[in-house]
Every structure is written in structure tokens, then in C-alpha cells.
Design an enzyme around this catalytic site. Structure first.
Site, PDB file in Angstrom:
ATOM      1  N   SER A 253       0.833  -1.199   0.000  1.00  0.00           N
ATOM      2  CA  SER A 253       0.000   0.000   0.000  1.00  0.00           C
ATOM      3  C   SER A 253       0.872   1.256   0.000  1.00  0.00           C
ATOM      4  O   SER A 253       1.702   1.430  -0.884  1.00  0.00           O
ATOM      5  CB  SER A 253      -0.940  -0.043   1.209  1.00  0.00           C
ATOM      6  OG  SER A 253      -1.994   0.862   1.076  1.00  0.00           O
ATOM      7  N   ASP A 485      -8.745  -4.219  -6.192  1.00  0.00           N
ATOM      8  CA  ASP A 485      -8.231  -3.655  -4.947  1.00  0.00           C
ATOM      9  C   ASP A 485      -9.001  -2.371  -4.629  1.00  0.00           C
ATOM     10  O   ASP A 485      -9.084  -1.475  -5.455  1.00  0.00           O
ATOM     11  CB  ASP A 485      -6.741  -3.340  -5.101  1.00  0.00           C
ATOM     12  CG  ASP A 485      -6.055  -2.979  -3.794  1.00  0.00           C
ATOM     13  OD1 ASP A 485      -6.645  -2.197  -3.023  1.00  0.00           O
ATOM     14  OD2 ASP A 485      -4.939  -3.456  -3.564  1.00  0.00           O
ATOM     15  N   HIS A 513      -7.203  -6.017  -0.725  1.00  0.00           N
ATOM     16  CA  HIS A 513      -6.096  -5.057  -0.786  1.00  0.00           C
ATOM     17  C   HIS A 513      -4.773  -5.781  -0.607  1.00  0.00           C
ATOM     18  O   HIS A 513      -4.539  -6.408   0.420  1.00  0.00           O
ATOM     19  CB  HIS A 513      -6.288  -4.018   0.314  1.00  0.00           C
ATOM     20  CG  HIS A 513      -5.285  -2.909   0.306  1.00  0.00           C
ATOM     21  ND1 HIS A 513      -4.795  -2.350  -0.859  1.00  0.00           N
ATOM     22  CD2 HIS A 513      -4.670  -2.246   1.324  1.00  0.00           C
ATOM     23  CE1 HIS A 513      -3.936  -1.393  -0.550  1.00  0.00           C
ATOM     24  NE2 HIS A 513      -3.833  -1.316   0.757  1.00  0.00           N
TER      25      HIS A 513
END
Length: 544
Positions: A253, A485, A513
């Protein structure tokens, strides 16, 4: 031999301006209880080419590499010796590292960063250190290491690498940014994120101002020096202190932005980098927030399609369309806006529209939480019991049962507001942009648009701007994108992989994710092969 079952990875955090987005990756309630929700925030990007464009149509410049030689003024930091001591679970060691508060003025003072490691456990040829970061910004990398990576990464990877983490400046154990106390945070998180009139708009603006003023009051000096560029420079100091010629790294991320920034600044010192759930550094804050809004809508559509197949779906019956599911959820949010419901909270909190929205968003990060979300929605909608959704929201915000919050949200805002100019300059601009956000997501658009206001009132001016990262001369860099995602849309991974001169895109066709360690043997095998042997995935490789 470690015979404990491998825990599942905590989801990476979001980049949400007002509400954290972690890939800090941060902390989430999930059936995968190996760790709390670590990781998340963003729109419909205009293209996936090597050059990104902001909302004003300008093409972002490329991040320039730093000189190969280390300035003499930084030598004391690069030559320091760490004093390791036992900490946490067996096998983990911790130390404190010093870095300059201001790299342009090293004599102006130091920051102390917390570092942790678990040394390689096997007999194979050592490969040095593998630095990990779960995202955020604001997620504790040390927490991620001790709760997951140091015990849950594949045994063959842990056998060859010293697993290492550093909490970035301003985060968790590394001189954390401080803004509000627990009660003040409770008030902030319950603030109506979808104002219906001028009075509610003023209340929302007031909450954002109070948050920003609290950060300025309690962390004034630090707020100017928690940028991603500075955190990436800290990682280079750590690389040298650990004795590694090149940095090997896995970031999720926001951790992908941190890792890519390192590669852009130090391409000649970049080793094996895995960027999972990639961000696109070429986009401005408004575009990021809009893209992420669309990403959460994509995830919600997948949840809705699954929900109507389940006997306990609270959002319409069998054969209902995802649009009908969304309509009922919107009606539920509107009802909460008018009349919050009991949540059995010891501190007297009730489930508000804002808390319920974050609870649903928290469950979009990982399909394994969809059952928990259905149960929570059933309780709230049919039994007037908001406890389940409140628990999901609390896990997202990292609030414990005593009413204490980690500094995730505070560090999240501090880094985001320094890295990019604010998405909006005023509530009027948000109102003008609402149609685009509502088009991107009828369910989440209004909340995420208004959540983008927090940097508008930030006490220090942004030092960063949108830029491309090319990292010319770097070794192959693996960029991982998941097609559905919610927090880091797949197109971001496409764009970053094309910006990087040595980028190699690895695609996971699925939900949730990030992808590494989440059940795809194809993804895990490709990444493990790269980490252990330096061989990147074949061009265009896709996994399910």
C-alpha cells in the site's frame, strides 16, 4: 523448525486524507486474526502511461536521484553502531537509530527511530536484510514485523534474510506525531462526514481545524519533517548501518510509495524491491481520493454480488442487483444520520453514519471479512444493535477498549498533508466536486469527498508535489496490482510499473487489498522466486 501455523497478513493501510488508508496498510477486524488491521485512500485516473497527470492536466516531473556519494555532514549517521537488545517475542531484537531531523541542515537536531529485526533462521547463503513496511502512512512496521512478517513470511525467505523493520519518523515508536487525546478522537471520528446544511458543514470544518491545530500544538517541529522523501532517506541510513550494499524491501500500500521513492532517490543502491498494492506518485491529492473512491465502489460491487447469494444477506434478497444492495445501504446510512443507534459502548458512543461508513469501508479490504460485515449489518438494521459495525470502525481507527487510539490517524494526516498540496481549498470546492465523487461511488462518494478537506487547514505547507518515479539504473522492481483492490486501484500499479525504468508488473485477478501471502500460490511463488533468486516474474504475468 518453526511449527506454528503461518498467520495471514494484516491488510495494508489506506491513504485516506482524513481517515487512514493502510497498506498503514493500520488495523482491521478480520477473520484472519493473526494481527489487527494494518493498511489505505483515492479516483478514475486519466491514463496508465509512464507520465501521470494531475487534475489540472499538467504532467508530473520525475523524481531526481541523489548524488551517489554521501555528504560528509551525514557521515556520523551512516557510520553509527546500533546496540541491539531482546524485545517482544523470542528471536526479535530492537535498537534505536539516529537520523537528522532535517537532511538539509543535519546540525539542527536528531530524530530517534525504532528498529527491530529477526535474524535469518536457516543454513542457506545469507541474503542480507529484508526491510518490510505495511503501509499507512502511519502503520507500525515493527508491529507488522513482530505480528506477521517475522513469523508468517515463507520459511525459505526467513531462512535467508534478516527480517527488519523501522517505524518511520512520526510513527508509533519513532517519536510519534501527537494531535488529540482519546476523547477528542472519539468526537472527531463521530463528526458527520456528509453535511446537509451550512451548520453541519461548519461543524465538519471545525473538527478538521481542531485536529490540525492539535497536531500543530503538540508536534510543531516534527510536522515539517515527516515526508516520504525524508523517510526514504532514513531507510538508506539503516541500509548502511545494517551493512547491506543494496536495500531489499517489501512494501504494501503506502509502503509501495515509500519503496518507490527510495528507488528514485537511490537507484544505484536498490536491490530486490516488491511493491504490493501500488500507489501512483504522479497523481495529485484530489485525483488520488477520487480514484480510491472508485476503488471502494468496485470492492463494494464485488461484496454486493456475493452478498445476494448468501442466506443472511441484509441488503435485499436473492436475485437483487448490486445497485439495489447499494440503495438499501444508502438508506440505512441516511437513517443513521438522523438517528444514531445504540452500540453497547462503555463510553456511551452510538453508531453514527460516519462510524458505520468507516465500518463498511474497513470490511472492503479483505473478502474474508464479508461474513463479519453481513452479521454486523444484520444486527444494526434488524436488531438496532450497532456493536458489530462499531467494532469494525474501531479496528480501522486502531481504537482499543479503553478508548485509546494509536497515532495511526495522526501520522497518516501528517505525512499525506506534507507530501501533497490539499485536494480542496474550501468546502465550496468539495461541493462542486461532489457529482464526480458520487458518480465514482454512490455509496461512499460523499463521505470520501468531504474527508478530503483535512489538509486544507494543515498548520504547515506541503513540501511535496505529484511526480513520476523512474529510478533509472535500478535493478528489476516487482510491482504487484490486484484487479479489484479497493484502496490502491489496479490502474495505479499499471502506471507505476510503466514509470519505473525497470518495473515489472505482476497482476492478481481477485478481490482485496494487496496480494502477497493472501492465498494465491501463483503470486507467492513469483515473489518468493524473485526475493530468493533475483528473477522477476515474466512480463505480463497474471495470477488468480
Amino acid at each position: 523448525m518453526d511449527t506454528r501455523p503461518s498467520p495471514s497478513p494484516p491488510p495494508a493501510r489506506p491513504l485516506l486524507a482524513r481517515r487512514p488508508f493502510w497498506p498503514l496498510a493500520a488495523s482491521r477486524a478480520t477473520a484472519r486474526t493473526a494481527a489487527a488491521l494494518f493498511a489505505a485512500s483515492a479516483l478514475l485516473v486519466s491514463g496508465c502511461g509512464a507520465g501521470g497527470t494531475g487534475s489540472d492536466g499538467t504532467v508530473a516531473a520525475a523524481l531526481a536521484a541523489l548524488p551517489m556519494s554521501t555528504p560528509s555532514a551525514l557521515s556520523p549517521y551512516y557510520t553509527q553502531k546500533l546496540s541491539w537488545r531482546g524485545c517482544g517475542a523470542a528471536g526479535f531484537e530492537c535498537a534505536t537509530m539516529k537520523v537528522p531531523l532535517d537532511y538539509d541542515k543535519p546540525a539542527s537536531g536528531d530524530i530517534k527511530l525504532a528498529v527491530a529485526r529477526k535474524k535469518a533462521t536457516g543454513k542457506g547463503k545469507p541474503l542480507g536484510s529484508l526491510l518490510v513496511n505495511p503501509g499507512g502512512p502511519g502503520g507500525s512496521a515493527i508491529g507488522y514485523l513482530q505480528q506477521y512478517a517475522g513469523i508468517g513470511y515463507p520459511a525459505e525467505v526467513r531462512a535467508r534474510y534478516d527480517m527488519v523493520a523501522v517505524d518511520p519518523r512520526g510513527v508509533a515508536r519513532s517519536e510519534p506525531v501527537e494531535c488529540l487525546d482519546g476523547r477528542q478522537m472519539d468526537t472527531f471520528t463521530q463528526t458527520d462526514m456528509t453535511p446537509d446544511d451550512a451548520k453541519e458543514t461548519d461543524a465538519l470544518v471545525g473538527a478538521d481545524r481542531k485536529f490540525a491545530e492539535g497536531c500543530g500544538e503538540h508536534s510543531a517541529k516534527l510536522l515539517r519533517h515527516v515526508s516520504t522523501v525524508e523517510a526514504a532517506r532514513d531507510m538508506d541510513v539503516l541500509r548502511e548501518v545494517l551493512g547491506d550494499k543494496k536495500l531489499n524491501y517489501v512494501g504494501a500500500s503506502y509502503g509501495t510509495f515509500l519503496g518507490a521513492t527510495y528507488a528514485g532517490l537511490f537507484p544505484h543502491r536498490t536491490g530486490r524491491l516488491v511493491l504490493d498494492g501500488a500507489m501512483d506518485p504522479s497523481l495529485d491529492a484530489r485525483q488520488l481520493n477520487l480514484d480510491q473512491t472508485a476503488g471502494f465502489e468496485t470492492a463494494f460491487q464485488a461484496f454486493s454480488a456475493d452478498c445476494v447469494k448468501q442466506a443472511d444477506c441484509p441488503l435485499e434478497g436473492k436475485d437483487a442487483t448490486p445497485a439495489q444492495v447499494g440503495d438499501r445501504l444508502e438508506k440505512f446510512f441516511r437513517a443513521l444520520d438522523a438517528h444514531p443507534i445504540p452500540a453497547g459502548d462503555a463510553d456511551g458512543r452510538r453508531l453514527t453514519e460516519s462510524l458505520a461508513t468507516i465500518g463498511v469501508i474497513a470490511a472492503m479490504y479483505d473478502e474474508s471479512t464479508w461474513e463479519q460485515l453481513r452479521e454486523a449489518l444484520n444486527s444494526a438494521m434488524d436488531e438496532n444493535d450497532g456493536a458489530g459495525l462499531l467494532a469494525l470502525s474501531d479496528s480501522y481507527y486502531e481504537r482499543d477498549a479503553r478508548g485509546h487510539y494509536s497515532n495511526l490517524m495522526m501520522a497518516n494526516a501528517a505525512v499525506n498533508c506534507l507530501d501533497l498540496p490539499p485536494a480542496f481549498d474550501s468546502p465550496e470546492q468539495v461541493e462542486q466536486a461532489l457529482p464526480r465523487f458520487e458518480k465514482a461511488s454512490p455509496v461512499f462518494g460523499p463521505s470520501l469527498a468531504w474527508s478530503s478537506l483535512n489538509c486544507t487547514y494543515w498548520p504547515v505547507k506541503a513540501t511535496g508535489e505529484p511526480h513520476r518515479i523512474e529510478a533509472k539504473g535500478a535493478a528489476p522492481i516487482v510491482v504487484v496490482g490486484t484487479t479489484r483492490d479497493p484502496a490502491t486501484p489496479y490502474r495505479w500499479a499499471q502506471s507505476l510499473s510503466r514509470q519505473l525504468s525497470s518495473g515489472r508488473l505482476l497482476t492478481y485477478e481477485g478481490d482485496g487489498h494487496t496480494a502477497y501471502g493472501r492465498g494465491s500460490s501463483c503470486i507467492d511463488s513469483a515473489i518468493n522466486t524473485y526475493l530468493l533468486h533475483g528473477t522477476p516474474p515474466a512480463p505480463g504475468k497474471r495470477c488468480t
